[in-house]
Scaffold this motif. Structure first.
Motif, PDB file in Angstrom:
ATOM      1  N   LEU A  99      45.608  17.314  35.754  1.00 28.34           N
ATOM      2  CA  LEU A  99      44.318  17.807  35.277  1.00 28.34           C
ATOM      3  C   LEU A  99      44.220  19.301  35.544  1.00 28.34           C
ATOM      4  O   LEU A  99      44.560  19.756  36.641  1.00 28.34           O
ATOM      5  N   GLN A 100      43.776  20.050  34.534  1.00 27.02           N
ATOM      6  CA  GLN A 100      43.567  21.488  34.672  1.00 27.02           C
ATOM      7  C   GLN A 100      42.257  21.874  34.002  1.00 27.02           C
ATOM      8  O   GLN A 100      41.980  21.420  32.892  1.00 27.02           O
ATOM      9  N   ILE A 101      41.476  22.722  34.667  1.00 27.95           N
ATOM     10  CA  ILE A 101      40.252  23.292  34.098  1.00 27.95           C
ATOM     11  C   ILE A 101      40.295  24.797  34.357  1.00 27.95           C
ATOM     12  O   ILE A 101      40.588  25.229  35.480  1.00 27.95           O
ATOM     13  N   PHE A 102      39.984  25.590  33.323  1.00 27.70           N
ATOM     14  CA  PHE A 102      40.006  27.044  33.450  1.00 27.70           C
ATOM     15  C   PHE A 102      38.779  27.663  32.801  1.00 27.70           C
ATOM     16  O   PHE A 102      38.375  27.266  31.710  1.00 27.70           O
ATOM     17  N   ARG A 103      38.242  28.646  33.453  1.00 26.57           N
ATOM     18  CA  ARG A 103      37.199  29.479  32.871  1.00 26.57           C
ATOM     19  C   ARG A 103      37.880  30.391  31.853  1.00 26.57           C
ATOM     20  O   ARG A 103      38.893  31.021  32.170  1.00 26.57           O
ATOM     21  N   ARG A 104      37.356  30.469  30.644  1.00 26.27           N
ATOM     22  CA  ARG A 104      37.997  31.250  29.579  1.00 26.27           C
ATOM     23  C   ARG A 104      38.001  32.751  29.841  1.00 26.27           C
ATOM     24  O   ARG A 104      38.908  33.450  29.418  1.00 26.27           O
ATOM     25  N   ASP A 105      36.978  33.267  30.500  1.00 22.92           N
ATOM     26  CA  ASP A 105      36.844  34.721  30.640  1.00 22.92           C
ATOM     27  C   ASP A 105      37.349  35.247  31.986  1.00 22.92           C
ATOM     28  O   ASP A 105      36.934  36.314  32.428  1.00 22.92           O
ATOM     29  N   ARG A 106      38.305  34.540  32.603  1.00 22.14           N
ATOM     30  CA  ARG A 106      38.904  35.068  33.829  1.00 22.14           C
ATOM     31  C   ARG A 106      39.583  36.399  33.510  1.00 22.14           C
ATOM     32  O   ARG A 106      40.315  36.503  32.542  1.00 22.14           O
ATOM     33  N   PRO A 107      39.356  37.406  34.340  1.00 20.62           N
ATOM     34  CA  PRO A 107      39.980  38.698  34.044  1.00 20.62           C
ATOM     35  C   PRO A 107      41.474  38.685  34.331  1.00 20.62           C
ATOM     36  O   PRO A 107      41.927  38.058  35.292  1.00 20.62           O
ATOM     37  N   ALA A 108      42.214  39.384  33.504  1.00 26.66           N
ATOM     38  CA  ALA A 108      43.648  39.567  33.743  1.00 26.66           C
ATOM     39  C   ALA A 108      43.825  40.503  34.932  1.00 26.66           C
ATOM     40  O   ALA A 108      42.967  41.345  35.212  1.00 26.66           O
ATOM     41  N   PHE A 109      44.931  40.368  35.638  1.00 29.01           N
ATOM     42  CA  PHE A 109      45.235  41.266  36.750  1.00 29.01           C
ATOM     43  C   PHE A 109      45.615  42.631  36.165  1.00 29.01           C
ATOM     44  O   PHE A 109      46.494  42.712  35.297  1.00 29.01           O
ATOM     45  N   ALA A 110      44.985  43.675  36.639  1.00 32.21           N
ATOM     46  CA  ALA A 110      45.186  45.021  36.085  1.00 32.21           C
ATOM     47  C   ALA A 110      46.648  45.462  36.159  1.00 32.21           C
ATOM     48  O   ALA A 110      47.144  46.109  35.241  1.00 32.21           O
ATOM     49  N   THR A 111      47.348  45.097  37.239  1.00 38.87           N
ATOM     50  CA  THR A 111      48.739  45.531  37.398  1.00 38.87           C
ATOM     51  C   THR A 111      49.696  44.690  36.554  1.00 38.87           C
ATOM     52  O   THR A 111      50.846  45.080  36.359  1.00 38.87           O
ATOM     53  N   GLY A 112      49.238  43.511  36.126  1.00 35.52           N
ATOM     54  CA  GLY A 112      50.124  42.605  35.420  1.00 35.52           C
ATOM     55  C   GLY A 112      51.075  41.882  36.362  1.00 35.52           C
ATOM     56  O   GLY A 112      51.946  41.134  35.936  1.00 35.52           O
ATOM     57  N   ASP A 113      50.899  42.085  37.665  1.00 35.75           N
ATOM     58  CA  ASP A 113      51.763  41.503  38.693  1.00 35.75           C
ATOM     59  C   ASP A 113      50.928  40.552  39.548  1.00 35.75           C
ATOM     60  O   ASP A 113      50.036  40.996  40.281  1.00 35.75           O
ATOM     61  N   LYS A 114      51.232  39.286  39.487  1.00 30.53           N
ATOM     62  CA  LYS A 114      50.470  38.267  40.219  1.00 30.53           C
ATOM     63  C   LYS A 114      50.453  38.534  41.725  1.00 30.53           C
ATOM     64  O   LYS A 114      49.465  38.261  42.405  1.00 30.53           O
ATOM     65  N   ALA A 115      51.501  39.078  42.263  1.00 26.59           N
ATOM     66  CA  ALA A 115      51.594  39.324  43.703  1.00 26.59           C
ATOM     67  C   ALA A 115      50.794  40.547  44.152  1.00 26.59           C
ATOM     68  O   ALA A 115      50.585  40.737  45.346  1.00 26.59           O
ATOM     69  N   ARG A 116      50.328  41.384  43.203  1.00 23.01           N
ATOM     70  CA  ARG A 116      49.626  42.613  43.580  1.00 23.01           C
ATOM     71  C   ARG A 116      48.189  42.648  43.073  1.00 23.01           C
ATOM     72  O   ARG A 116      47.632  43.721  42.840  1.00 23.01           O
ATOM     73  N   GLY A 117      47.561  41.487  42.954  1.00 19.65           N
ATOM     74  CA  GLY A 117      46.178  41.442  42.508  1.00 19.65           C
ATOM     75  C   GLY A 117      45.223  41.959  43.570  1.00 19.65           C
ATOM     76  O   GLY A 117      45.542  41.979  44.761  1.00 19.65           O
ATOM     77  N   THR A 118      44.068  42.381  43.134  1.00 19.99           N
ATOM     78  CA  THR A 118      43.024  42.815  44.065  1.00 19.99           C
ATOM     79  C   THR A 118      42.310  41.578  44.614  1.00 19.99           C
ATOM     80  O   THR A 118      42.407  40.487  44.034  1.00 19.99           O
ATOM     81  N   PRO A 119      41.591  41.728  45.714  1.00 15.84           N
ATOM     82  CA  PRO A 119      40.818  40.585  46.223  1.00 15.84           C
ATOM     83  C   PRO A 119      39.870  40.004  45.169  1.00 15.84           C
ATOM     84  O   PRO A 119      39.724  38.778  45.067  1.00 15.84           O
ATOM     85  N   GLU A 120      39.272  40.857  44.362  1.00 16.92           N
ATOM     86  CA  GLU A 120      38.360  40.382  43.319  1.00 16.92           C
ATOM     87  C   GLU A 120      39.111  39.595  42.240  1.00 16.92           C
ATOM     88  O   GLU A 120      38.611  38.586  41.730  1.00 16.92           O
ATOM     89  N   GLU A 121      40.320  40.066  41.884  1.00 13.99           N
ATOM     90  CA  GLU A 121      41.128  39.354  40.891  1.00 13.99           C
ATOM     91  C   GLU A 121      41.564  37.992  41.421  1.00 13.99           C
ATOM     92  O   GLU A 121      41.498  36.990  40.705  1.00 13.99           O
ATOM     93  N   PHE A 122      41.995  37.945  42.681  1.00  9.51           N
ATOM     94  CA  PHE A 122      42.383  36.668  43.283  1.00  9.51           C
ATOM     95  C   PHE A 122      41.193  35.717  43.345  1.00  9.51           C
ATOM     96  O   PHE A 122      41.318  34.527  43.080  1.00  9.51           O
ATOM     97  N   ARG A 123      40.033  36.226  43.712  1.00 10.69           N
ATOM     98  CA  ARG A 123      38.824  35.391  43.800  1.00 10.69           C
ATOM     99  C   ARG A 123      38.478  34.810  42.432  1.00 10.69           C
ATOM    100  O   ARG A 123      38.218  33.616  42.305  1.00 10.69           O
ATOM    101  N   ALA A 124      38.485  35.643  41.400  1.00 10.06           N
ATOM    102  CA  ALA A 124      38.158  35.173  40.054  1.00 10.06           C
ATOM    103  C   ALA A 124      39.184  34.146  39.570  1.00 10.06           C
ATOM    104  O   ALA A 124      38.816  33.146  38.930  1.00 10.06           O
TER     105      ALA A 124
END
Length: 172
Positions: A69-94
């Motif tokens: 089962l997967q549920i996703f909010r459609r308007d989750r922001p993309a990570f600005a760096t394009g690198d999953k390991a270098r997201g900001t705290p706000e990006e990780f939270r969202a």
């Protein structure tokens, strides 16, 4: 040869008597479901949509009762760096709060009108290895259930509505 046929018949019977389908005439969850809607009722009674007005969701249940089962909010922001390991705290939270995923086994208790999820893995680690029981209604190709407030840890009750995808249906 007879021994192999008996063994094969036993394996087929075991595979077809899974948790997702109780018996002829009883409801079955086996198949593919897409999210129709989701909303939450907070402890203070307010209704909110933490996954947005039109969340993305997919629930797949095999005949033996294994589910994903997967549920996703459609308007989750993309990570600005394009690198999953270098997201900001706000990006990780969202990303974390804008999704819910889990898998394991599910079965129906048709008498009690409850789904029983035995969760093996989840994006919310507190659910892993836990059993969750959810009241449900299965009618006209829609599956509706409530995730109890005890599962959220904050008094919120979440409601999910899933629509069965018919074989050959291009939606989902």
């Amino acid at each position: 040869m007879v021994k192999h046929l008996i063994l094969a018949a036993g394996m087929v019977a075991a595979a077809s008597s899974g948790d997702a389908h109780i018996s002829d005439g009883e409801p079955s969850l086996a198949g593919t479901w897409v999210m129709d809607s989701a909303y939450e009722v907070l402890a203070d009674g307010r209704r909110v949509t933490n996954y947005g007005e039109h969340p993305l969701g997919l629930l797949i249940v095999d005949p033996a009762g294994r589910y994903s089962l997967q549920i996703f909010r459609r308007d989750r922001p993309a990570f600005a760096t394009g690198d999953k390991a270098r997201g900001t705290p706000e990006e990780f939270r969202a990303a974390a709060l804008g999704s819910s995923t889990h898998f394991g086994r599910v079965r129906i208790d048709a008498v009690a009108k409850q789904l029983i999820f035995d969760i093996e893995g989840a994006s919310f680690p507190n659910w892993e290895g836990r059993r969750q029981v959810r009241d449900y209604v299965l009618q006209d190709g829609l599956l509706r259930y409530a995730v109890p407030a005890s599962a959220s840890g904050n008094g919120t009750t979440a409601y999910s509505i899933w629509r069965r995808v018919e074989q050959g249906d291009g939606d989902g």
